[in-house]
Design an enzyme around this catalytic site. Structure first.
Site, PDB file in Angstrom:
ATOM      1  N   ILE A 158      -9.896 -23.547  22.354  1.00 25.18           N
ATOM      2  CA  ILE A 158      -8.913 -22.363  22.515  1.00 25.18           C
ATOM      3  C   ILE A 158      -9.514 -21.234  22.683  1.00 25.18           C
ATOM      4  CG2 ILE A 158      -6.947 -23.670  21.984  1.00 25.18           C
ATOM      5  CD1 ILE A 158      -6.915 -22.488  19.187  1.00 25.18           C
ATOM      6  N   ASP A 159      -8.853 -20.060  23.002  1.00 24.02           N
ATOM      7  CA  ASP A 159      -9.583 -18.684  23.134  1.00 24.02           C
ATOM      8  C   ASP A 159      -9.778 -18.134  21.980  1.00 24.02           C
ATOM      9  OD1 ASP A 159      -9.822 -18.912  25.992  1.00 24.02           O
ATOM     10  OD2 ASP A 159      -7.732 -17.741  26.237  1.00 24.02           O
ATOM     11  N   LYS A 160     -10.702 -17.133  21.751  1.00 22.98           N
ATOM     12  CA  LYS A 160     -10.720 -16.707  20.335  1.00 22.98           C
ATOM     13  C   LYS A 160      -9.555 -15.661  20.010  1.00 22.98           C
ATOM     14  CE  LYS A 160     -12.896 -12.094  18.607  1.00 22.98           C
ATOM     15  NZ  LYS A 160     -13.779 -10.971  19.313  1.00 22.98           N
ATOM     16  N   ARG A 262      -2.793 -18.218  30.304  1.00 26.29           N
ATOM     17  CA  ARG A 262      -2.746 -16.476  30.501  1.00 26.29           C
ATOM     18  C   ARG A 262      -2.830 -16.328  31.967  1.00 26.29           C
ATOM     19  NH1 ARG A 262      -7.760 -15.031  26.863  1.00 26.29           N
ATOM     20  NH2 ARG A 262      -7.153 -12.965  27.525  1.00 26.29           N
TER      21      ARG A 262
END
EC number: 5.4.99.-
Length: 355
Positions: A158-160, A262
């Protein structure tokens, strides 16, 4: 034939300056003439065309061992190298004593709840302090686990700035079996997201191919499902709570592409609240008053990231074949953000909302 190597090839140029090979590609024999800055931009994921042009101007872009300018036209079978004056960063994953929020652990798997702000895996600009560095420390006494072995470790990412649940495989067999579940779309994952705008419907489905944005290599774009561009991506969503100008939704992934939620929400006109890369830091709905603008700035200060949390994760245990399901609470920043919106709409007449 494209080759990004971790081997450092040391050479000396005419000025005796030491240069190190960071990138090498042999141009295809059928390649049409094309400016080298454009050719390299299409192949270097983390570089802009402007940076490539500056590298060429500095003498760092070589063709057949000779420096060239950015307007050089590539020819079939040219050997293009990017030679920089510093060696590549050592990509070896080191164990680092970083706290982990471990939700579940046994001999085969670990499930962790990642905080926002933590990078999952070392990469460009983030070589330390990542989740996998923390996992390497946690499992440093386990002889069968090597964080540098791709046969074990992270199964998905998953993204930062996204918080939430991730599963890590401690054995090669576990990674193989979990990887197949993700590939076959038999895992269960849901996210909670606060997005700009209201919805006429209670639930919906988004389908659109996802590929890198040609104008911004750090952002993803959505293309028609029947196009030849990108990879198929499907997101299901349903409304959980309405706040007039923003909405809390649940997103369930049918596929798992980079920035999928997103990019998909931006595509349908509902960027994630606080998502700077996809336009969510702007005031996209609401009043023009200074009071409202101050309220939004306070909200963004409370949760200075995209408001996205990987809330649930389900899979079949790779050894016991037992169904495993995990749920994590929303982190404090998102809870405070939602409470602030609840207080706001409680004191606002619903008829004043401009959807």
């Amino acid at each position: 034939m494209l080759e990004e190597t971790n081997d450092i090839s040391l050479i000396e140029d005419e000025d005796d300056q030491q240069l190190y090979e960071h990138f090498r590609v042999v141009v295809d024999k059928n390649q049409e003439p094309l400016r080298i800055d454009k050719y390299m931009f299409e192949r270097l994921k983390h570089s802009s065309r402007n940076r490539i042009q500056k590298a060429a101007d500095a003498g760092f872009v070589h063709v057949n061992d000779q420096p060239v300018k950015s307007n050089y036209k590539v020819r079939p079978l040219d050997v293009i190298t990017l030679m920089l004056d510093a060696p590549q960063h050592d990509s070896t994953i080191e164990a680092e004593e970083i706290p982990l929020n471990i939700v579940y652990e046994d001999t085969e798997v670990m499930v962790v709840n990642k905080p926002a702000g933590m990078v999952v895996h070392p990469g460009a600009g983030n070589f330390h302090g990542t989740l996998i560095n923390a996992v390497a420390w946690h499992l440093k006494d386990l002889p069968t686990f090597d964080a540098n072995d791709p046969a074990v470790g992270l199964v998905h990412r998953i993204d930062k700035d996204t918080s939430g649940l991730l599963v890590i495989a401690k054995t090669p067999d576990a990674k193989t079996k979990l990887g197949l579940q993700f590939f076959n779309k038999t895992t269960h994952r849901s996210y909670h997201a606060l997005v700009w705008g209201n919805f006429n419907e209670e639930e919906g489905r988004i389908e659109g191919n996802i590929a890198r944005d040609p104008k911004d290599r750090l952002r993803m774009c959505v293309f028609p499902p029947d196009s030849a561009v990108g990879k198929t991506a499907i997101t299901h969503y349903r409304v959980l709570e309405r706040f007039g100008y923003v909405t809390l939704i649940e997103c369930i992934l049918e596929t798992g592409r980079t920035h999928q939620i997103r990019a998909h929400m931006k595509h349908i006109g509902h960027p994630l609240f606080g998502d700077e890369r996809y336009g969510g830091m702007e005031i996209l709905r609401g009043q023009r008053s200074s009071t409202y603008k101050a309220f939004i700035q306070n909200c963004l200060s409370l949760c200075h990231r995209q408001a996205l949390h990987a809330k649930t994760l389900g899979f079949v245990h790779p050894k016991t074949n037992r169904e495993m399901n995990f749920t994590s609470d929303l982190p404090e920043d998102m809870q405070q953000l939602l409470q602030k919106w609840r207080v706001y709409i409680h004191g606002t007449t619903i008829d004043t909302f401009d959807y």
